[in-house]
Design a protein around this motif. Structure first.
Motif, PDB file in Angstrom:
ATOM      1  N   ALA A   1      11.585   1.476  -1.560  1.00 24.68           N
ATOM      2  CA  ALA A   1      10.934   1.759  -2.844  1.00 24.68           C
ATOM      3  C   ALA A   1      10.149   0.548  -3.339  1.00 24.68           C
ATOM      4  O   ALA A   1       9.019   0.681  -3.837  1.00 24.68           O
ATOM      5  CB  ALA A   1      11.992   2.169  -3.869  1.00 24.68           C
ATOM      6  N   LEU A   2      10.724  -0.644  -3.203  1.00 24.68           N
ATOM      7  CA  LEU A   2      10.038  -1.862  -3.620  1.00 24.68           C
ATOM      8  C   LEU A   2       8.788  -2.114  -2.783  1.00 24.68           C
ATOM      9  O   LEU A   2       7.744  -2.542  -3.318  1.00 24.68           O
ATOM     10  CB  LEU A   2      10.990  -3.065  -3.514  1.00 24.68           C
ATOM     11  CG  LEU A   2      12.142  -3.100  -4.526  1.00 24.68           C
ATOM     12  CD1 LEU A   2      13.116  -4.232  -4.192  1.00 24.68           C
ATOM     13  CD2 LEU A   2      11.595  -3.267  -5.951  1.00 24.68           C
ATOM     14  N   GLU A   3       8.866  -1.846  -1.503  1.00 20.06           N
ATOM     15  CA  GLU A   3       7.706  -2.043  -0.622  1.00 20.06           C
ATOM     16  C   GLU A   3       6.583  -1.071  -0.991  1.00 20.06           C
ATOM     17  O   GLU A   3       5.396  -1.438  -0.973  1.00 20.06           O
ATOM     18  CB  GLU A   3       8.123  -1.848   0.835  1.00 20.06           C
ATOM     19  CG  GLU A   3       7.038  -2.158   1.845  1.00 20.06           C
ATOM     20  CD  GLU A   3       6.708  -3.632   1.939  1.00 20.06           C
ATOM     21  OE1 GLU A   3       5.608  -3.961   2.434  1.00 20.06           O
ATOM     22  OE2 GLU A   3       7.550  -4.465   1.523  1.00 20.06           O
ATOM     23  N   LYS A   4       6.948   0.149  -1.333  1.00 19.49           N
ATOM     24  CA  LYS A   4       5.935   1.132  -1.745  1.00 19.49           C
ATOM     25  C   LYS A   4       5.267   0.689  -3.053  1.00 19.49           C
ATOM     26  O   LYS A   4       4.034   0.788  -3.213  1.00 19.49           O
ATOM     27  CB  LYS A   4       6.585   2.499  -1.943  1.00 19.49           C
ATOM     28  CG  LYS A   4       7.009   3.192  -0.666  1.00 19.49           C
ATOM     29  CD  LYS A   4       7.675   4.524  -0.987  1.00 19.49           C
ATOM     30  CE  LYS A   4       8.139   5.230   0.277  1.00 19.49           C
ATOM     31  NZ  LYS A   4       8.828   6.510  -0.026  1.00 19.49           N
ATOM     32  N   GLN A   5       6.096   0.183  -3.979  1.00 16.07           N
ATOM     33  CA  GLN A   5       5.567  -0.268  -5.261  1.00 16.07           C
ATOM     34  C   GLN A   5       4.618  -1.451  -5.061  1.00 16.07           C
ATOM     35  O   GLN A   5       3.533  -1.507  -5.665  1.00 16.07           O
ATOM     36  CB  GLN A   5       6.725  -0.658  -6.178  1.00 16.07           C
ATOM     37  CG  GLN A   5       6.305  -1.065  -7.595  1.00 16.07           C
ATOM     38  CD  GLN A   5       7.495  -1.407  -8.466  1.00 16.07           C
ATOM     39  OE1 GLN A   5       8.650  -1.338  -8.012  1.00 16.07           O
ATOM     40  NE2 GLN A   5       7.242  -1.748  -9.709  1.00 16.07           N
TER      41      GLN A   5
ATOM     42  N   ARG B   1       1.287  -0.260  -3.610  1.00 17.68           N
ATOM     43  CA  ARG B   1       0.414   0.400  -4.603  1.00 17.68           C
ATOM     44  C   ARG B   1      -0.286  -0.619  -5.482  1.00 17.68           C
ATOM     45  O   ARG B   1      -1.454  -0.458  -5.829  1.00 17.68           O
ATOM     46  CB  ARG B   1       1.246   1.368  -5.441  1.00 17.68           C
ATOM     47  CG  ARG B   1       1.597   2.680  -4.717  1.00 17.68           C
ATOM     48  CD  ARG B   1       2.107   3.726  -5.700  1.00 17.68           C
ATOM     49  NE  ARG B   1       3.365   3.335  -6.301  1.00 17.68           N
ATOM     50  CZ  ARG B   1       4.562   3.639  -5.834  1.00 17.68           C
ATOM     51  NH1 ARG B   1       4.667   4.357  -4.710  1.00 17.68           N
ATOM     52  NH2 ARG B   1       5.668   3.280  -6.440  1.00 17.68           N
ATOM     53  N   LYS B   2       0.441  -1.690  -5.863  1.00 18.70           N
ATOM     54  CA  LYS B   2      -0.156  -2.719  -6.700  1.00 18.70           C
ATOM     55  C   LYS B   2      -1.296  -3.425  -5.970  1.00 18.70           C
ATOM     56  O   LYS B   2      -2.343  -3.725  -6.561  1.00 18.70           O
ATOM     57  CB  LYS B   2       0.901  -3.737  -7.105  1.00 18.70           C
ATOM     58  CG  LYS B   2       1.896  -3.208  -8.136  1.00 18.70           C
ATOM     59  CD  LYS B   2       2.892  -4.298  -8.516  1.00 18.70           C
ATOM     60  CE  LYS B   2       3.876  -3.781  -9.561  1.00 18.70           C
ATOM     61  NZ  LYS B   2       4.877  -4.838  -9.935  1.00 18.70           N
ATOM     62  N   GLN B   3      -1.084  -3.685  -4.665  1.00 16.59           N
ATOM     63  CA  GLN B   3      -2.111  -4.390  -3.882  1.00 16.59           C
ATOM     64  C   GLN B   3      -3.345  -3.524  -3.667  1.00 16.59           C
ATOM     65  O   GLN B   3      -4.466  -4.034  -3.572  1.00 16.59           O
ATOM     66  CB  GLN B   3      -1.534  -4.820  -2.527  1.00 16.59           C
ATOM     67  CG  GLN B   3      -0.477  -5.898  -2.647  1.00 16.59           C
ATOM     68  CD  GLN B   3       0.128  -6.270  -1.300  1.00 16.59           C
ATOM     69  OE1 GLN B   3      -0.247  -5.707  -0.271  1.00 16.59           O
ATOM     70  NE2 GLN B   3       1.071  -7.204  -1.318  1.00 16.59           N
ATOM     71  N   SER B   4      -3.147  -2.201  -3.615  1.00 20.18           N
ATOM     72  CA  SER B   4      -4.282  -1.318  -3.414  1.00 20.18           C
ATOM     73  C   SER B   4      -5.011  -1.027  -4.736  1.00 20.18           C
ATOM     74  O   SER B   4      -6.143  -0.634  -4.745  1.00 20.18           O
ATOM     75  CB  SER B   4      -3.831  -0.014  -2.766  1.00 20.18           C
ATOM     76  OG  SER B   4      -2.898   0.645  -3.623  1.00 20.18           O
TER      77      SER B   4
END
Length: 343
Positions: A333-337, A340-343
């Motif tokens: 979940a943290l990796e997905k978050q 998303r922030k980087q994109s």
């Protein structure tokens, strides 16, 4: 002396004369059958009758032997049950009959393999191992005369049933050399996985699973191996280091070709297995972060990874393993978050 007429000039000549004294016409001599022709004519029906009788007898004997063999096989198959005394009798009978060439090798191996996979009685499994050794080393069963699948079954049974780790490793190495194509490797992996489920020695289970089942690069087989491997590592010893297993799993994960979906799925499962058996929190964290990175980098793996987590939780009642899986979900979940922030 009787007289007859010449066929050419009608002059009277002796019936024994070979030619006519008047015109010189040569008479055709009556053909006489040679003794061999006479004998064959007279004896032909007798020979055919005898051959028919012999063929009928051979057919009858073959059918009788086939029926007896089928009855014997049915009797042995019926003895393979949850009754240990019946199974022990079946193992001994199969060993005797196969050693005296009264039972086919394939059938004997199928019975021995079935009992070995269905029974966790250590004494009975030792008898099966001894039966196989007697057949291959002292008896009539020659490995070179068997097809590749029967040979593979023998190697797998030896590896799973031997009480000595040295000989277990020897037989696992033989399997690795013998299974030289993808189909044989997969068959070896499935055989060893089924045998490992009933092996009592934790070290034996670890040795077996870290051979073909883990290295075959089949994600489904690796997934089936994880709960069995975790249980064996826990049972081996509370004070024993798990570094050998963790390092091996990490090594195989690095070597796995991740150019397709199955390769990536295999990597995720190997990394999860390493995290579940590791006692070192840092080693666990490294593996879980790598799982999250691979899954987020390949969005089509998201559902598969979540399903993997669910399967592991459902297959174990160990609270520690469940906690590690929860940590893996959080990492994902943290990796997905972060992504998303980087994109």
């Amino acid at each position: 002396m009787a007289l007859i007429k010449c066929n050419e000039c009608s002059a009277a000549i002796s019936e024994t004369a070979q030619c006519c004294p008047s015109c010189g016409f040569t008479r055709a001599q009556p053909k006489t059958k040679k003794w061999l022709e006479l004998l064959s004519t007279a004896c032909g029906p007798l020979i055919l009758s005898a051959a028919g009788t012999l063929l009928a007898y051979i057919t009858f004997v073959h059918q009788t032997e086939t029926q007896e063999a089928e009855k014997l096989q049915s009797m042995i198959e019926s003895a393979v049950s949850n009754d240990k005394s019946k199974e022990r009798t079946a193992v001994r009978l199969v060993s005797y009959l196969a050693n005296s060439n009264q039972l086919s090798t394939s059938f004997a191996l199928s019975i021995l393999g079935t009992v070995a996979r269905n029974d966790d009685d250590e004494k009975l499994r030792t008898e099966i191992y001894d039966a196989i050794e007697n057949l291959t080393e002292k008896g009539s069963l020659k490995l070179a005369m068997l097809d590749q699948y029967d040979q593979l079954e023998i190697f797998c049974l030896r590896a799973a049933l031997t009480p000595a780790q040295y000989w277990r490793q020897v037989n696992l190495h033989r399997i690795e050399q013998f299974a030289n194509d993808k189909a044989l490797k997969y068959r070896a992996a499935t055989k060893l996985l089924s045998l490992a489920e009933d092996v009592l020695s934790p070290q034996a289970v670890i040795d077996i699973l870290l051979s073909e089942p883990i290295r075959v690069s089949d994600p489904d087989l690796i997934e089936r191996s994880i709960p069995i491997l975790c249980k064996a590592v826990r049972q081996r010893s509370n004070n024993s280091s798990d570094n050998d297993v963790v390092e091996f799993l990490q090594s195989v994960a690095r070597q796995t070709v991740a150019t397709n979906r199955d390769g990536l799925r295999s990597q995720v499962r190997l990394l999860l297995a390493g995290a579940l058996v590791a006692k070192d929190p840092a080693a666990q964290a490294t593996s879980l972060k790598e799982i999250a990175r691979i899954t987020v980098s390949n969005p089509d793996l998201n559902d598969d990874t979540e399903q993997l987590f669910d399967t592991i939780v459902q297959s174990t009642g160990d609270a520690n393993l469940r906690q590690i899986v929860d940590t893996a979900r959080n990492c994902l979940a943290l990796e997905k978050q972060s992504s998303r922030k980087q994109s």
